[in-house]
Every structure is written in C-alpha cells, then in structure tokens.
Design a protein around this motif. Structure first.
Motif, PDB file in Angstrom:
ATOM      1  N   ASN A  44      38.364 -91.547 -69.499  1.00  0.00           N
ATOM      2  CA  ASN A  44      37.700 -92.671 -68.835  1.00  0.00           C
ATOM      3  C   ASN A  44      36.233 -92.756 -69.238  1.00  0.00           C
ATOM      4  OD1 ASN A  44      40.029 -93.351 -67.489  1.00  0.00           O
ATOM      5  ND2 ASN A  44      39.493 -92.284 -65.601  1.00  0.00           N
ATOM      6  N   THR A  45      35.588 -91.589 -69.314  1.00  0.00           N
ATOM      7  CA  THR A  45      34.178 -91.541 -69.670  1.00  0.00           C
ATOM      8  C   THR A  45      33.972 -91.965 -71.117  1.00  0.00           C
ATOM      9  OG1 THR A  45      33.891 -89.735 -68.107  1.00  0.00           O
ATOM     10  CG2 THR A  45      32.123 -90.079 -69.684  1.00  0.00           C
ATOM     11  N   THR A  80      44.367 -84.256 -65.099  1.00  0.00           N
ATOM     12  CA  THR A  80      43.275 -84.959 -64.413  1.00  0.00           C
ATOM     13  C   THR A  80      41.966 -84.818 -65.176  1.00  0.00           C
ATOM     14  OG1 THR A  80      44.332 -84.611 -62.255  1.00  0.00           O
ATOM     15  CG2 THR A  80      41.982 -85.135 -62.242  1.00  0.00           C
ATOM     16  N   ARG A 119      32.658 -87.451 -59.983  1.00  0.00           N
ATOM     17  CA  ARG A 119      33.618 -86.518 -60.570  1.00  0.00           C
ATOM     18  C   ARG A 119      33.526 -86.529 -62.089  1.00  0.00           C
ATOM     19  NH1 ARG A 119      35.934 -81.948 -59.130  1.00  0.00           N
ATOM     20  NH2 ARG A 119      37.401 -82.648 -57.548  1.00  0.00           N
ATOM     21  N   GLU A 120      33.348 -87.703 -62.673  1.00  0.00           N
ATOM     22  CA  GLU A 120      33.183 -87.783 -64.128  1.00  0.00           C
ATOM     23  C   GLU A 120      31.942 -87.007 -64.571  1.00  0.00           C
ATOM     24  OE1 GLU A 120      35.250 -92.170 -64.905  1.00  0.00           O
ATOM     25  OE2 GLU A 120      33.088 -91.975 -64.649  1.00  0.00           O
ATOM     26  N   HIS A 125      39.702 -87.903 -66.738  1.00  0.00           N
ATOM     27  CA  HIS A 125      38.277 -88.124 -66.490  1.00  0.00           C
ATOM     28  C   HIS A 125      37.506 -88.232 -67.805  1.00  0.00           C
ATOM     29  CE1 HIS A 125      38.258 -87.969 -62.198  1.00  0.00           C
ATOM     30  NE2 HIS A 125      38.674 -86.713 -62.109  1.00  0.00           N
ATOM     31  N   THR A 172      31.262 -91.909 -62.399  1.00  0.00           N
ATOM     32  CA  THR A 172      31.499 -91.463 -61.027  1.00  0.00           C
ATOM     33  C   THR A 172      30.985 -90.027 -60.884  1.00  0.00           C
ATOM     34  OG1 THR A 172      33.663 -90.495 -61.512  1.00  0.00           O
ATOM     35  CG2 THR A 172      33.605 -92.849 -60.979  1.00  0.00           C
TER      36      THR A 172
END
Length: 217
Positions: free
Chosen positions: A192-193, A185, A158-159, A189, A156
C-alpha cells in the motif's frame, strides 16, 4: 559469484560463503573478467567490490544487470562514503555492505539479497525513514504560486510503524513477529505504501531516498 581484486580477500569470502551452504559458481579479479564470467556462470547473486582494475565496479554492475535484470548485486566495499553508495545504487545494486561486516553479517546479507530484500550497512536505513517522514508531512505551498503540485501521500500510523522497521533493515518475517501480525499483513502495508509513492519494490524505495541525498535526515 564473488568479485574482488584482492586474491586473499576474494578466496576468503568465497570459502566462507561456500562453507555456509552457498554455491559459489565463479570468482573474478577484475572488471572485464567479472562481466564475462557473470554472463557465463549466470549467478543469482553477485558479491561485488567497487574498486576493480580494468573496469570499475559500478560499470560492471550496470552491464551485468542490463544483461540479466533478475541478477541481484550486493556491493561489498571498503568505502562507506555516501557518494559511492549512491553510485552503486544508481548502477543497479540491490544492497551495500562495508567490508568491516562480520562473516555472519555477510552470509545474512547474501541470503536476504537472494530473497529480494534490499540490504544496506547500518546508517543507511535511516535514509528510507527520513524520506517517508518527508513525504508524510503536509507540504507547504511554494512561495510565488505556479502550477499546483500533487499533495504528498499520507501514510497511516500502521504503515509508518511498518516502515520504520523496514528502514531498520528488518525482514517481513521479523516485522510480523515484532508487531504480532501476519506476514501477509506486513506485505499488504508495504505494498500500500509503495503504491502511494508509485514505486515498485523496496529496493526502489531505498534508491529513491538515497538519490535525494537524505543522508542528513
């Protein structure tokens, strides 16, 4: 623990670290001595030169990390050559700093290495960002067919933004302040990455990028 074959340099580094609040549990001047003393002293962080008599630094790194997987190794070397960095990372080093770094940079690097952050001398951070950009791009089908490869993970915006700051060497706290988001947060991120890339930590990320020779990115 500080390992370097030059007594004056070794003593100076040990003294600077001790004066800034670190407990220097041992020093060593050659490879064999380094392995023995690291096993006996059980340091949290090993500041290691690569150019050692008796046993090269990369071999020392392999042996001490194999003996104590929780040990973090910060290479402090006169060489900034890509091949040397690659060898050090493959051997288990979690950071790499050139000897032209200031005392303050070394102290910060040791603190961050102890906290689990991969710390690399400026110029290497771009390797990580380059790899993310490559993975985030739509892969083109290979000519000639063959087995279908899995699609590259998509990040994303943001990522990617968080990643760009990770690649610049910023800590989670610094990234949170820069983007005005919470520390948690930022962690989410990054996790998730890492999940998309099937990697386990940020050290693996840097290692993954370096092993693919992305120094031209």
């Amino acid at each position: 623990m500080v390992v370097d074959d030059h007594p004056m340099w070794r003593d100076a580094v040990a003294r600077d670290l001790a004066e800034s609040g670190f407990e220097v549990v041992a020093t060593a001047g050659d490879g064999e001595q380094a392995v023995r003393r690291a096993k006996a002293a059980a340091p949290d962080v090993l500041v290691l030169d690569l150019n050692l008599p008796g046993k090269p630094g990369v071999q020392v790194c392999k042996e001490v990390v194999a003996d104590r997987p929780t040990l973090r190794v910060l290479v402090l070397s006169a060489s900034g050559e890509h091949a040397d960095v690659l060898e050090a990372v493959k051997s288990g080093a979690t950071g790499y700093l050139v000897k032209s770094a200031s005392t303050e940079e070394l102290q910060d690097a040791v603190r961050r290495t102890a906290a689990g952050d991969p710390v690399f001398t400026p110029g290497l951070a771009g390797l990580v960002l380059g790899e993310y950009r490559r993975l985030a791009a739509e892969p083109l089908p290979a000519a000639g067919g063959g087995p279908e490869e899995p699609k590259a993970p998509r990040l994303t915006d943001r990522e990617t933004e968080v990643l760009r700051l990770v690649a610049k060497g910023l800590s989670y706290k610094q990234i949170a302040e820069r983007l005005v988001i919470s520390h948690r947060t930022v962690q989410n991120h990054v996790q998730n990455t890492l999940g998309k890339l099937q990697l386990h930590n940020r050290v693996e990320l840097v290692r993954y990028a370096i092993e693919r020779g992305l120094d031209d990115e």
